[in-house]
Design an enzyme around this catalytic site. Sequence first.
Site, short mmCIF file in Angstrom:
data_model
loop_
_atom_site.label_atom_id
_atom_site.label_comp_id
_atom_site.label_asym_id
_atom_site.label_seq_id
_atom_site.Cartn_x
_atom_site.Cartn_y
_atom_site.Cartn_z
N TYR A 184 0.85 -1.20 0.00
CA TYR A 184 0.00 0.00 0.00
C TYR A 184 0.89 1.25 0.00
O TYR A 184 2.06 1.19 0.42
CB TYR A 184 -0.90 -0.07 1.24
CG TYR A 184 -1.70 1.17 1.48
CD1 TYR A 184 -2.69 1.56 0.59
CD2 TYR A 184 -1.48 1.96 2.61
CE1 TYR A 184 -3.42 2.71 0.80
CE2 TYR A 184 -2.21 3.11 2.84
CZ TYR A 184 -3.18 3.48 1.93
OH TYR A 184 -3.88 4.62 2.14
N VAL A 186 1.88 3.76 1.63
CA VAL A 186 2.83 4.26 2.64
C VAL A 186 3.53 3.14 3.40
O VAL A 186 4.09 3.37 4.46
CB VAL A 186 2.12 5.21 3.64
CG1 VAL A 186 1.67 6.47 2.94
CG2 VAL A 186 0.97 4.51 4.33
N LYS A 187 3.53 1.93 2.84
CA LYS A 187 4.23 0.83 3.53
C LYS A 187 5.74 0.95 3.31
O LYS A 187 6.20 1.84 2.60
CB LYS A 187 3.71 -0.52 3.00
CG LYS A 187 2.27 -0.81 3.44
CD LYS A 187 2.17 -0.98 4.93
CE LYS A 187 0.88 -1.63 5.39
NZ LYS A 187 -0.26 -0.72 5.58
N ASN A 188 6.53 0.03 3.91
CA ASN A 188 8.00 0.15 3.83
C ASN A 188 8.50 0.18 2.40
O ASN A 188 9.49 0.85 2.11
CB ASN A 188 8.68 -0.96 4.63
CG ASN A 188 8.63 -0.68 6.13
OD1 ASN A 188 8.04 0.31 6.55
ND2 ASN A 188 9.28 -1.51 6.92
#
Length: 375
Positions: A184, A186-188
């Site tokens: 998604y 804003v994930k790592n």
Amino acid sequence: MRGLLKINQPVIGKEEIEAVAEVLKDGVLTHKSGSGRRVLQFEKEFASYVGCKHAVAVSSGTAALHASLLALEVGNGDEVLVPSFTFSGTAEAVLLAGAKPVFTDIDPRTYCMKAESVEGKISNRSTAIVPVHLYGLPADMNPIAKLARQHGLTVVEDAAQALGAEYLNKKIGAISDATCFSFYGVKNITTGEGGMITTNDSELAEKLRSVRVHGEERPYWVTRLGHNYRMSEIAAAIGTAQLRKLSNFLERRRRNARYLSGKLKDLKKLETPTEPEHRKHAWHLYTVRLKGANAGKRNRVVERLRAKNIGASVYYETPVHLLPFYRRLSSSHRSDLLETERAARQVFSLPIHPLVREDDLDEVAANLEKILSRL
Ligand SMILES: Cc1ncc(COP(=O)(O)O)c(C=O)c1O
């Protein structure tokens, strides 16, 4: 004045832009089998990074969880043990598979699923456990795996927030029957929307590839229930470019987390995050606890930080078992999950993503100190 210091944001460079442009020029934006050239490349590099045999790319983290449960034949009448202190997608995937989520409590220091609570809720209908590595910190997997072995349960890890984390020197993704990741926005690492399932079980990997394309065994030959969970070639091209930067992103997150903990260590009202021995945090979120607070007091701190353009956020204000939809369905009642409900009232997260600099963290710490002293 600088703009809002966001809690998380994607780090996109010319590599991702060029990778997307190449796909667009090629003209193959997605592949009907789900296994296009870019998807295969992303899967190969991902499996190699995690240290597992197979990686199967899908369209989201929720799709990864749902596809895993479908492929493992977890369904009607089955109970699946999940934490309630998580994003609702964890429990949603269980319901989509036709099974029932049974909510368990957390360890108050790590915020992750606690094996003792799981043990108390295992019944003869239990078929799977879904531990969540919340904020990027691995749950204590050994006691959970032991319970799973004793009771013949499958383990599907929700590692949506934990790409890059390690447990006992093994990367998360190389331990259980299946592990699910999210890409998604804003994930790592991100592909916009996207997900991945890793497994060492070749038969399961085949089933997952079939579930990803409507349960087809070969083109248009459907042998099981599936879905359209394909990842597009565009998303996979972004994913590969992002994956190659992951070590650098993780190092920056780790450095920021360490620096911020140093700055906050004398604030007695706060409990800073822990990284127990043998576990490596992926630092998706840096989450502190306002000791002894109620939700109103915690929310005041968050609002005052936001007034200073510091994007503090609460994950998660309402545990899943208390959300309107799940309240109707669940057998869990208020006060059943004491540590979960306490954490939901007291925690908030602070920005440490790779674009956050030391002087930003100095400002976060100075503001927080002032706000807490006037609380
Ligand atoms: C713990 C957890 N599980 C599941 C998901 C679902 O992932 P996605 O948003 O990619 O469907 C997320 C993230 O959004 C998450 O944080």
